[in-house]
Structure formats: structure tokens, C-alpha cells
Design an enzyme around this catalytic site. Structure first.
Site, PDB file in Angstrom:
ATOM      1  N   ASP A 864       0.847  -1.190   0.000  1.00  0.00           N
ATOM      2  CA  ASP A 864       0.000   0.000   0.000  1.00  0.00           C
ATOM      3  C   ASP A 864       0.881   1.237   0.000  1.00  0.00           C
ATOM      4  OD1 ASP A 864      -2.949   1.032   0.631  1.00  0.00           O
ATOM      5  OD2 ASP A 864      -1.521   2.205   1.794  1.00  0.00           O
ATOM      6  N   GLU A 907      -4.906   2.380  -3.929  1.00  0.00           N
ATOM      7  CA  GLU A 907      -3.448   2.544  -3.868  1.00  0.00           C
ATOM      8  C   GLU A 907      -2.766   1.258  -3.430  1.00  0.00           C
ATOM      9  OE1 GLU A 907      -5.081   4.223   0.064  1.00  0.00           O
ATOM     10  OE2 GLU A 907      -5.678   4.047  -2.023  1.00  0.00           O
TER      11      GLU A 907
END
Length: 983
Positions: A864, A907
Site C-alpha cells: 500500500d 493505492e
């Protein structure tokens, strides 16, 4: 003086003793009445007068007016719009083919077969006034105009002037008539002349009338009736002798001497007068009725100058006058009518009849709401009025008489606006019984078995009186009645007292009235006691109930919804099967003592504005009290007369009247429109049938006095229409458009409310096909198509082979293109649009087939981007997209060919790395990303990742993802920019 004192003392003693003292009624002498006729009036739309009337062979009534031609359709005078504007002075039947018309523009002819109006060659200066034909002759016709008499040839419509000798110099002929094969000529102010056809020499006829001006001539059998301008009218024999003379100077004949028209009917002689209306004489020559024009009376004759008269085949009398046409229908005048008094006719001073009582002696007592009391004798046809007269010593006390009831002593009890009155019908003396009541307006009354009198007062409650009229008890709204104005009061056999008012039905219980529960039957509307003492009640739901003294309840006898609007219950006055009568819509219904319906009398023949208040039956006579007077007729069912047949009155093409130039030769019935047959071209594709009933149909009446309403028109065009169709009453026509070529039959019916039907003659309609649908066109077209088919088949075989090769190539190329498109679609479905990496669907598609064999051999890592939200918040989403794109390119460069890399979320990135050093390579990826900044539009920017990595250990993909995700969140909490490994 002593005798007077003794008489006065005796009267006072009788009054003190309570014995009735009667006063003589001040009254006018009985006046003899004439029968009064009621008309249906049809006015012309342009307020022009009617000069002539004619009924054609199909029953249609035509009217020639001072401004054109009219026809009676649907109870209206309909103007024939495409007939030239001119005065039509005379209409004459034309041997079953139509009619002749004499007008200001000369001679015209209407042809029934073509429905066309054609001007004839006979066009004398000034036009024509009159047309006459000898009886039993159709090949000769004479026409009268300003320039004299003309002989008309019916074959071609031409005419030539007759040279008549023997008439006074400079004389003007005003009327013609054929009488015993002689032509009778009326010369203005010079009397009558006669001549034998061809009428070259005339001779004086009726020399005693040499100076009389005659306006009309009517022949009836062996008599000539001649109506004059100023001397009444005469009956002459064939020699010119005067048999009888009717004029104003003789009593009960003519009100004026100007006679414009005469008509001999079956039982009557009618005289149409100038400024005098219409007078009827019986077969003895005695005046039977006089109908004068009264603008305020819609049922009076509609004009004062009766120019023409006609008796139709159904017995209806038509009178043409200065405003239009008035019709006297036999169905309406089956009733004798006693209406409001007029200048030329005795009658009621106020016509609203509220109460009717017929005695056993034949005379009838009438109570009106403003004209007092009347005694009517139907046998002698006389009327006597009893009303207040302040100038008389003893005068009748009231103008309004609401109810009349007989008492056991033979007197009549009258409920009046001035109190309760007892009347001696034989001596016509009266006594006012009440004076100390809360209201002197006594509205209803009833006599109990003990001869006590119960009265209902307007706004005064209920009172009980003894036989001498003394008040014994009084009940008001506070005593349980709820209202002070009550509609009825009746007493049962057992002395039970019932009162009906707008709040309901009430029964006297002790000293108070209590409401009677009728919730299961509706609200009480009518209350009545029959001559046997039975008490009857009708509710608004049509339930008829009878009071049972044994059970103390009302027992249902009958229920019919159509009886709910009945206006009156009244007792039968004579012995017979009927105990109680019900005045309901359109009929009187008689019920026996057990509640069985035993007799029905239809009330037909009343005008639409007739509102009935009450009804009584005495012997074989029916009396109806109405707002406009009294109607009476023998009590018998009217004979069922044949109903008129509807007629096809015209046709339209494209909404324009259809007129043919030549008669139809294929028609089956020459008396019908177009011979009952018509042929249309294919392009004439909008056709309208117009139809009507002949003459006047009795109009419908709203309310309890309703007569039979007008019939319903039904039509169909076979075989185009499968079912009957209905025509609106105000638009009796049928329109068809785009009919396919073929043979059709138009059928028309009039359906009457009593179930009877009357049908018009069928009309045959042919629609020709266009030329391209004719048999020869179809045959030629079939041959040409056969040749073309053969040539086309040869060319088609060759073309099919070539096309087959082309199609094979096309299929191959299309297949390849579809495969490429499917690949592109699959790639678009499995790839992330921004980064080009696998998306979730793509990763699962590549992972699931091999998941089992990858266990213990590969590592799953979720990474992430740290603080990615700040890129979007601070720099915008465009910079955020740049971060994702640049990071994806760097990660792809760091992965090996057998590794899998996917954008898992916003993301988040997911890796599946192979090899024993997969964990070490995962850690190297995290560090490599952080080692160098990313080239972005905002400048080189450091980007870091936090990840969680686990070995595939036999769990499912979703479980493994959860494990890696948990390690990822652990790395976030530990400070980010790192990899957290399992174990």
C-alpha cells in the site's frame, strides 16, 4: 226583529254546544270548459314563417318557409342548406318520386332517387304561389303566380300560361282548387269562379259571395270549404250553395274572421286563423277547442297566424305559422288537461294542483297552492272556484289547499294555509275548525278510527283534535319529533300514531314520539293508510313495508330499487284487487293487501316539463295533479301503436351532400333514397349515411311523469361491421372511410325503450376496385410476372453461386475480426485502465487455475502506498494518478517474468512472487521503491510502500489475502515504509 234575535241566539247556542256551524262559500258560477290542446313547437332558426307542409311517401315531414326549405328531423326544423335561398310557397307530392316546389324562383323538383334539387323550365316572372293537381291525375298540374295560371308538363317541368276568359277585368287570382273535375278560382275581392278543363271560359260560382276575398280552399268529399279574409269560412256544395257559415258573430265559433288555412281530418275540421290561432270543430260543426298563441306557455301553439295545416299518417297534426311548426301529437292529447285560465279559456287561477279528491258522484275537488279550492265536473266539463273574497259576507278562508280527506259523516276535511276546514260537498258550505294552533298552515291530516283528527302544521308540529276541531294535545320538535314541519301523519288500526318528516319516521310512545329504526330498509319517504286501515311505508331504497299491529313492526312486502324515487303513496278508493297505489317514475303501480304487485299503468304522453304532485283513481278515471294543472283520462292502457321506421335522409361524400345527376337504374325501391342502391369509385373513400325518424318523436321526460324516451339508433354495414353500432342522439349518422372494394349492405334500426324495433329498408352499397385490381389487370400482371420469374430464376442461380463464394470469404474475415475483438475485450476486462496492470478479475483468472500447484512455492504480498491520500488532497487527483502510473512502471521493472503484479485497489498492489528467495525479493522491492524519488509533474517526489507477505500454505486465495492484509496493517502501525513477513 224578534225572529232575528231568536235565530242569532240559536246559532250561539249551537256554537257553545260544540255543534258545527257552516258558512256558505262565496263562489263564481261554474264555467264551461273547452278541451285544451298541448303542442310541441319547432321554431325556424332564422325566425321565418312556414307557408306549406308535405309528408313524403317515407313519412318525412317537409316545410316550405319564407326563407327556404326545411325538414323535421330529430324534433328539429332542419334547414336544407344546399337549396337556394328563396321563399317556398307550396309543396306538392310528385307521384312517388319526390316533390314539386313552388317558390319565388319558379318551379323546382326534388328527386328522391337522386336526392337532388333541380330548377325546372317553368320560371314565370315573380315566381309561383301555388301548385294544384286533379285527383287521380299525375299527368297534369296547374301553377299559380302573380301573372296568372300556368299549365305545367310534369314530364319536363315546362309550363305555358292559360288564357282564361270570363274573369273580371284587372282581376288577381289568389287561390286554386279542383272540385268535382272543375277548377275553382278565387279572385281577390271578386268571389269564386269555376271552369271546365282546359279552362278557357269561366263562370260565376257561389254568386252570393261575389265580393268576398278568399284565402284558402279545401275540398272534402262533396263539400268545398272556403276560408275568407274577413268573413270566416263557408261550406259550399257542388253547385255553389252555402251549406254553412262559421264567423265571429256566432257564439262559440271563431274568435276572428280571417281564415288562412282549412283542413278536414278524420273526426275534426281545423281552421287556421289570421291573428287568432287554431280552432277545432267536431263532425257536427260545433267548436271543440281553440288554441291561441301564448308566449309564456311553452305547450300552447307556437304562432298566431296559421298559414298551413297537415295531418300526418300517424294522426299528428302539423300547423305552420309565422315562427315555425307546431305539432299536435295524439299520444300527448290522450289526456284532457285543465290548466291555468287564459283570456279565451276558463281554468285554474293558479295551476299548481296539490290535492285531488274524486267523489263517488263523479265530481272532483282540487286543492291548489295559490288559487283556492275548485270543484270540477268531468261529465258536464264545468269548473267552479271557491277562494277568498273579502267583499263577500262569507268567503272561503284560504288560497292554499294542501290535502283533502273524507270523514265518516260524508263531509270533507281540508288542510289549508288558514287552518283545518270541514266542507259539506253537497251544499258547498264550510266550517273553520281551528283557531288556537301554533301555526294555521295545516299541511297534512288524518282521521283516526275514533274520528279524532290528527293534523301536521307547517313549522307547528303535530296536533290532535276532537271531531269538532278542538285541540286536545300538541307535540313539537322537543317532544321527540326533532322537526316542527312534518310531511305525513297516519294512525293504524290499533291506534298507533306515526309521523313522517325529513328526519325520519316517528311513533307515539306514551306522551313522546320515538324514532322507528328502519336502518335495514333505508330512510322513510312515503307514508299512507289504505281504505281497509292498513298502514304502508316506502323507503328511499325501494322497500315497501306494511305495519303489523300484532307484531308491532313494519313487515317488508316488496323491494325494487326503481321505486326509491316514487313521489306518492295513495289509497285505492274503490273495491278491487288494488289496495294501495304508488306514483313512481313513468307509471302507477298497484299493490294488493298482501303486498303483491297486481297492476301497472304507464304514464305516457306527458310533456317534458310536466311535474306531478299527486294522483287519484276513481272508478275508471285517472286524475293527475301537476304543477301545470290537472290531467285526467280513462283508466286503460294505451293502445300500442306501430313505431315509425327510420329513414335514410341523405348521404355525404367527403362531408359534402351527395346529389346524383341521374337516377340509379339498379335500385330495388324507387321510393327510397338513390333507389336504395349506390355505387362508389375506389377513391371516394369517405362516405357518411344520415338518417332520422319521420315527424316528431315524443320527447323524453325527466322525473316521475316521464314518457317513453326517444329510441336508440343502431346500424351496421355488412360484412364490414361484425356487430351493431350505436349512433349518438344528437348526431344520427354513420361514417365509413377506406372501405375495401366489394358489395355492402347498410342496415338501420330504431330500438324503442319497450323492446320494439323498427327497421329501415336495407341499402346496397358497391365500392368499385381501382383499375389495377380489376380482373383483366390481374391477368396481365400474372403473365408478366411469370416471364419475369423465369428470367429472374436463371440470373439468381448464377448470382447465388458467386455470392456463396463471397459469403464464405466474408465469414472467414468476420471470424478473425471477432476473435481479435474478443481478445481486446478480455484484456480490457482483466486490466486496470490507468496503470495497465492486472485488475482483481485478471489476477483471479490467472491465479485460480494454478493455485493448488503454487502452494509452498510462491509468496503473496499486498503493498500500500504510504500517505497516498495526501497526494490527492494537496496536489489533486491528477498528481495521484501520476504517482500510481510511475510506481506501476517501477514495480514492473523490478518483477521477474513469472511474477504476477496487479493493482488490487485504489493505492494497493498485489504481488505473487516465485522462488525460494521470494520473501527477500519482496523486501528488496519495498526498499527499491523508497530508494529513489518518482518523477512527477510537481517535481521528483519520494514514494514509499508498506507491505505484508505470506507464503502460500494451502489456504484459499481469500484467506491468504486476509493474512497478508493483516500483516500490511501491522506494518502501517509499525511506522510504514517496510515489509512485514509471516512468522
Amino acid at each position: 226583529m224578534r225572529i232575528f234575535q231568536v235565530i242569532l241566539l240559536l246559532v250561539c247556542n249551537l256554537s257553545i254546544a260544540g255543534l258545527p256551524v257552516f258558512s256558505a262559500i262565496a263562489t263564481a258560477e261554474a264555467a264551461e270548459l273547452l278541451p285544451r290542446q298541448r303542442f310541441i313547437n319547432l321554431n325556424t332558426s332564422d325566425k321565418s314563417g312556414i307557408n306549406s307542409l308535405l309528408q313524403d311517401e317515407n313519412g318525412m315531414i317537409w316545410a316550405g318557409g319564407s326563407s327556404g326549405l326545411y325538414r323535421i328531423e330529430h324534433n328539429q326544423l332542419v334547414k336544407i342548406r344546399d337549396f337556394p335561398a328563396q321563399a317556398v310557397n307550396q309543396l306538392l307530392q310528385f307521384s312517388g318520386r319526390g316533390a314539386w316546389l313552388a317558390g319565388n324562383l319558379g318551379l323546382w323538383r326534388w328527386d328522391r332517387q337522386t336526392d337532388n334539387f333541380s330548377q325546372q323550365a317553368c320560371q314565370p316572372p315573380g315566381g309561383l304561389w301555388q301548385l294544384v293537381q286533379p285527383q287521380q291525375s299525375t299527368d297534369m298540374m296547374l301553377a299559380l303566380g302573380p301573372d296568372g295560371v300556368w299549365r305545367v308538363d310534369p314530364a319536363n317541368g315546362s309550363c305555358e300560361r292559360l288564357q282564361i276568359s270570363g274573369l273580371p277585368a284587372n282581376s288577381r287570382i289568389e287561390r286554386l282548387s279542383f272540385f268535382h273535375n272543375q277548377l275553382i278560382i278565387a279572385v281577390r275581392e271578386q268571389g269564386l269562379f269555376r271552369c271546365e278543363l282546359p279552362c278557357q271560359q269561366t263562370h260565376r260560382f257561389a254568386p252570393d259571395l261575389a265580393t268576398v276575398r278568399f284565402r284558402t280552399l279545401e275540398v272534402q268529399q262533396d263539400s268545398l270549404y272556403a276560408g275568407s279574409h274577413k268573413h270566416g269560412f263557408y261550406q259550399l256544395d257542388s253547385a255553389g250553395n252555402i251549406l254553412r257559415h262559421w264567423h265571429k258573430g256566432i257564439a262559440n265559433t271563431l274568435p276572428v274572421n280571417g281564415v288562412m288555412s282549412l283542413l278536414q281530418a278524420e273526426q275534426s275540421l281545423w281552421a287556421g286563423l289570421w291573428a287568432g290561432g287554431l280552432v277545432e270543430f267536431d263532425h257536427k260543426g260545433q267548436r271543440r277547442s281553440h288554441s291561441s298563441f301564448r308566449p309564456t306557455d311553452p305547450s300552447a301553439i307556437g304562432g298566431n297566424n296559421i298559414k298551413t295545416l297537415l295531418t300526418a299518417r300517424d294522426g299528428t297534426l302539423y300547423a305552420g305559422h309565422e315562427y315555425g311548426v307546431s305539432a299536435l301529437l295524439p299520444a300527448i292529447n290522450q289526456y284532457q288537461w285543465l290548466g291555468q285560465a287564459q283570456a279565451d279559456q276558463p281554468g285554474l287561477s293558479q295551476s299548481k294542483v296539490q290535492a285531488v279528491y274524486a267523489t263517488g258522484h263523479g265530481d272532483v275537488w282540487l286543492g291548489t297552492s295559490g288559487g283556492g279550492l275548485y270543484r270540477f265536473d268531468p261529465v258536464s266539463n264545468t269548473l267552479q272556484r271557491f277562494a277568498p273574497d273579502e267583499s263577500a259576507a262569507q268567503h272561503f278562508p284560504s288560497q292554499a289547499v294542501w290535502a283533502i280527506r273524507p270523514d265518516a259523516d260524508g263531509t270533507l276535511l281540508l288542510a289549508t294555509s288558514s287552518g283545518l276546514v270541514r266542507l259539506q260537498p253537497d251544499t258547498q258550505q264550510w266550517q273553520l275548525l281551528t283557531s288556537d294552533l301554533p301555526s294555521q298552515d295545516v299541511f297534512r291530516l288524518s282521521v283516526a278510527p275514533d274520528r279524532r283528527i290528527w293534523i301536521s302544521m307547517w313549522s307547528g308540529g303535530i296536533a290532535r283534535l276532537n271531531a269538532q276541531g278542538k285541540v286536545e294535545a300538541l307535540w313539537r320538535s322537543s317532544d321527540g319529533l326533532e322537526l316542527d314541519t312534518n310531511l305525513a301523519v297516519e294512525i293504524s288500526h290499533a291506534g298507533q300514531v306515526f309521523v313522517l318528516n325529513a328526519a325520519g319516521l316517528f311513533k307515539l310512545d306514551g306522551e313522546r314520539f320515538r324514532a322507528v329504526d328502519l336502518s335495514s330498509h333505508g330512510k322513510a319517504r312515503q307514508l299512507c293508510k289504505d281504505t281497509t286501515g292498513l298502514l304502508w311505508l316506502l323507503t328511499d331504497e325501494g322497500v315497501l313495508l306494511r305495519w303489523d299491529d300484532n307484531t308491532g313492526k313494519f313487515q317488508q312486502q316488496l323491494k325494487r330499487a326503481d321505486l326509491g324515487d316514487a313521489t306518492e303513496l295513495f289509497a285505492a278508493t274503490t273495491s278491487g284487487p288494488v289496495n294501495i297505489w304508488l306514483l313512481a317514475k313513468q307509471q302507477l303501480i298497484g299493490f294488493a293487501a298482501d303486498g303483491q304487485l297486481v297492476q301497472q299503468i304507464k304514464l305516457t304522453g306527458l310533456l317534458p316539463n310536466t311535474l306531478l304532485n299527486t294522483a287519484r283513481i276513481q272508478g275508471e278515471q285517472l286524475f293527475l295533479g301537476a304543477e301545470d294543472g290537472l290531467y285526467f283520462t280513462p283508466l286503460q292502457q294505451a293502445k300500442v301503436k306501430p313505431v315509425p321506421q327510420p329513414q335514410l335522409t341523405g348521404m355525404r361524400l367527403f362531408n359534402q351532400p351527395l346529389r346524383l345527376s341521374q337516377p340509379v337504374t339498379s335500385g330495388k325501391d324507387n321510393s327510397q333514397l338513390f333507389g336504395a342502391a349506390l355505387t362508389l369509385q375506389y377513391h371516394q373513400d369517405l362516405v357518411t349515411f344520415e338518417f332520422a325518424l319521420p315527424g316528431i318523436v315524443l320527447p323524453s321526460v325527466a322525473g316521475p311523469a316521464a314518457t317513453d324516451p326517444a329510441p336508440l339508433f343502431r346500424y351496421r354495414l355488412l360484412p364490414f361491421d361484425r356487430n351493431w353500432l350505436s349512433a349518438a342522439a344528437d348526431e344520427p349518422r354513420a361514417t365509413y372511410t377506406r372501405l375495401p372494394p366489394g358489395q355492402y349492405q347498410f342496415e338501420l334500426e330504431a330500438q324503442w325503450p319497450d323492446g320494439r324495433t323498427s327497421a329501415a329498408s336495407p341499402f346496397q352499397l358497391t365500392v368499385l376496385p381501382p383499375w389495377w385490381l380489376t380482373w383483366w389487370a390481374k391477368t396481365a400482371l400474372a403473365g408478366l410476372l411469370l416471364l419475369l420469374f423465369s428470367a429472374v430464376m436463371l440470373l439468381r442461380t448464377r448470382s447465388l453461386k458467386q455470392r456463396n463464394l463471397w459469403l464464405t470469404q466474408q465469414v472467414r474475415e468476420r471470424t478473425e475480426a471477432l476473435q481479435q475483438a474478443n481478445q481486446r475485450l478480455q484484456q480490457a476486462a482483466y486490466r486496470d485502465a490507468l496503470t495497465g496492470l492486472l485488475n482483481r478479475r485478471g489476477l483471479r483468472a490467472q491465479t485460480e487455475p494454478h493455485w493448488g500447484e503454487w502452494q509452498q512455492q510462491r509468496v503473496l504480498m499486498i503493498a500500500d502506498i504510504d500517505h497516498f491520500k495526501q497526494f490527492n488532497d494537496v496536489h489533486g487527483h491528477q498528481v495521484g494518478d501520476e504517482v500510481l502510473t510511475a510506481l506501476s512502471e517501477r514495480l514492473q521493472s523490478l518483477c521477474q517474468p513469472d511474477d504476477l503484479l496487479a493493482r488490487w485497489g485504489g493505492e494497493e498492489f498485489l504481488f505473487i512472487l516465485q522462488g525460494a528467495d521470494a520473501i527477500q525479493r519482496a523486501d528488496a522491492l519495498i526498499r527499491a521503491v523508497a530508494a529513489g524519488p518518482m518523477p512527477l509533474s510537481i517535481g521528483p517526489t519520494p514514494v514509499t510502500l508498506t507491505g505484508g507477505a505470506v507464503w502460500l500454505s494451502g489456504e484459499s486465495l481469500d484467506v491468504t489475502l486476509q493474512q497478508a492484509d493483516a500483516l500490511l496493517y501491522a506494518g502501517k502501525k509499525a511506522g510504514r515504509n517496510r515489509l512485514v513477513k509471516q512468522g
